[in-house]
Each structure stands twice: as structure tokens, then as C-alpha cells.
Design a protein around this motif. Sequence first.
Motif, PDB file in Angstrom:
ATOM      1  N   ALA A 124       0.833  -1.213   0.000  1.00  0.00           N
ATOM      2  CA  ALA A 124       0.000   0.000   0.000  1.00  0.00           C
ATOM      3  C   ALA A 124       0.863   1.257   0.000  1.00  0.00           C
ATOM      4  N   ASN A 125       1.938   1.241   0.779  1.00  0.00           N
ATOM      5  CA  ASN A 125       2.855   2.388   0.801  1.00  0.00           C
ATOM      6  C   ASN A 125       3.464   2.634  -0.576  1.00  0.00           C
ATOM      7  N   ASN A 126       3.892   1.546  -1.208  1.00  0.00           N
ATOM      8  CA  ASN A 126       4.485   1.675  -2.542  1.00  0.00           C
ATOM      9  C   ASN A 126       3.468   2.203  -3.552  1.00  0.00           C
ATOM     10  N   SER A 127       2.248   1.703  -3.481  1.00  0.00           N
ATOM     11  CA  SER A 127       1.197   2.155  -4.402  1.00  0.00           C
ATOM     12  C   SER A 127       0.878   3.627  -4.177  1.00  0.00           C
ATOM     13  N   THR A 128       0.834   4.059  -2.919  1.00  0.00           N
ATOM     14  CA  THR A 128       0.560   5.461  -2.619  1.00  0.00           C
ATOM     15  C   THR A 128       1.700   6.340  -3.127  1.00  0.00           C
ATOM     16  N   ARG A 129       2.923   5.899  -2.915  1.00  0.00           N
ATOM     17  CA  ARG A 129       4.089   6.652  -3.384  1.00  0.00           C
ATOM     18  C   ARG A 129       4.055   6.825  -4.907  1.00  0.00           C
ATOM     19  N   GLU A 130       3.564   5.799  -5.596  1.00  0.00           N
ATOM     20  CA  GLU A 130       3.463   5.849  -7.063  1.00  0.00           C
ATOM     21  C   GLU A 130       2.166   6.518  -7.520  1.00  0.00           C
ATOM     22  N   LYS A 131       1.380   7.029  -6.566  1.00  0.00           N
ATOM     23  CA  LYS A 131       0.088   7.678  -6.820  1.00  0.00           C
ATOM     24  C   LYS A 131      -0.919   6.752  -7.483  1.00  0.00           C
ATOM     25  N   ASN A 132      -0.774   5.463  -7.217  1.00  0.00           N
ATOM     26  CA  ASN A 132      -1.726   4.461  -7.677  1.00  0.00           C
ATOM     27  C   ASN A 132      -2.700   4.195  -6.525  1.00  0.00           C
TER      28      ASN A 132
ATOM     29  N   LEU B 270      -7.229   4.139   4.718  1.00  0.00           N
ATOM     30  CA  LEU B 270      -8.232   3.903   3.676  1.00  0.00           C
ATOM     31  C   LEU B 270      -8.998   5.187   3.389  1.00  0.00           C
ATOM     32  N   SER B 271      -9.343   5.917   4.433  1.00  0.00           N
ATOM     33  CA  SER B 271     -10.010   7.214   4.266  1.00  0.00           C
ATOM     34  C   SER B 271      -9.140   8.158   3.432  1.00  0.00           C
ATOM     35  N   ASP B 272      -7.858   8.166   3.725  1.00  0.00           N
ATOM     36  CA  ASP B 272      -6.939   9.028   2.976  1.00  0.00           C
ATOM     37  C   ASP B 272      -6.877   8.623   1.502  1.00  0.00           C
ATOM     38  N   GLY B 273      -6.898   7.333   1.239  1.00  0.00           N
ATOM     39  CA  GLY B 273      -6.892   6.866  -0.154  1.00  0.00           C
ATOM     40  C   GLY B 273      -8.116   7.350  -0.914  1.00  0.00           C
ATOM     41  N   TYR B 274      -9.271   7.238  -0.276  1.00  0.00           N
ATOM     42  CA  TYR B 274     -10.495   7.717  -0.919  1.00  0.00           C
ATOM     43  C   TYR B 274     -10.507   9.242  -1.035  1.00  0.00           C
ATOM     44  N   LEU B 275      -9.915   9.932  -0.084  1.00  0.00           N
ATOM     45  CA  LEU B 275      -9.807  11.395  -0.169  1.00  0.00           C
ATOM     46  C   LEU B 275      -8.958  11.786  -1.374  1.00  0.00           C
ATOM     47  N   ARG B 276      -7.863  11.091  -1.586  1.00  0.00           N
ATOM     48  CA  ARG B 276      -6.987  11.382  -2.730  1.00  0.00           C
ATOM     49  C   ARG B 276      -7.679  11.099  -4.056  1.00  0.00           C
TER      50      ARG B 276
END
Length: 160
Positions: free
Chosen positions: A64-72, A97-103
Motif C-alpha cells: 500500500a505504501n508503494n502504491s501510494t508513493r506511485e500515486k496508484n 483507507l479514508s486518505d486513499g479515498y480522499l486522494r
Amino acid sequence: MDSCTLRYTGLIFIISIYSGCSSSPVMQNSGQEPIGSSITKKQAKTSLGNTETQTAESSLLTTANNSTREKNYSQAIVVLERAIRLSPRDPNLWIRLSDGYLRQERLNLAEQYARKAIRLARGNIELQRSAWLQLANVLEKMGNRKEADRLRKKYRYKTS
């Protein structure tokens, strides 16, 4: 033979048969391990504190960290949902998860999961603070800047 000796001989014979059935099969020199032994070795490494062996949850968080870093963010959300299936009462996972949906600007889900994190964080001031600040981020993005500022003022500097 008297009857006592015959009984004991029979009893010893029955015990030896039962003990033979309950023991592990003898390994031949084939170089192969029994099926369960690799799991036992991994568990032993984990119990000894070997950092090379990761838990399923920590592996998912790394992904998940890697995906977030890659903006995926879609991939990060999928992975975080899997992690939540493993630890559904972990407020950190719900905050992330909330942050992912916010992005992704899926604000209703972001708000819902931030509030879930707040409920789960009861009893842990730092986790509650993080969850409330996440909700403030969501509310600001929804246009409710006044409430977001109020929450930030209340929780930003609050420590345990």
C-alpha cells in the motif's frame, strides 16, 4: 505361560501397535522435507524475531505504501481493504483507507471511513487525534472549512 504373563504380553503388544501408529513416518534419504516442516521453520524464525519473515499485514502495508508513493491510489485502496479483512479493528488502517479515498476525491467514503476510525480509536488519544485530523481533511475538501478548522484547532496540538 500363566494367565498374568499372557495378559501383560498382549497389553505390551497392543501398546506397541498404537505407539507405532501415532509416530511420524521414518524419513528416507531422499533429501525432501516432510510437508509441514517448512511451515514450522517459518514459524520458528518469526518467533525468534527474524525480521526477514513478514506477516501478511505488514506485507500488505508495504504494498500500500508503494502504491501510494506511485500515486496508484486504486491499488492502495484494494490492498488496504485486504489488510482490513485481517485486522478490522485497527484504526490506522481505516485512517489510511479514508486518505486513499480522499486522494481519489471519493469524499463520502473518505468521511465514512474517517468516522469509523474515530469510533475504533476510543481509548487511544493519539489514534483518535489522527482520525479526527483525517476527518478535518475530508471536511475541508467537502467545503466545510469552518468545521475542519475547528477540528484542527481542537486536535492538532492535543497530546496524551
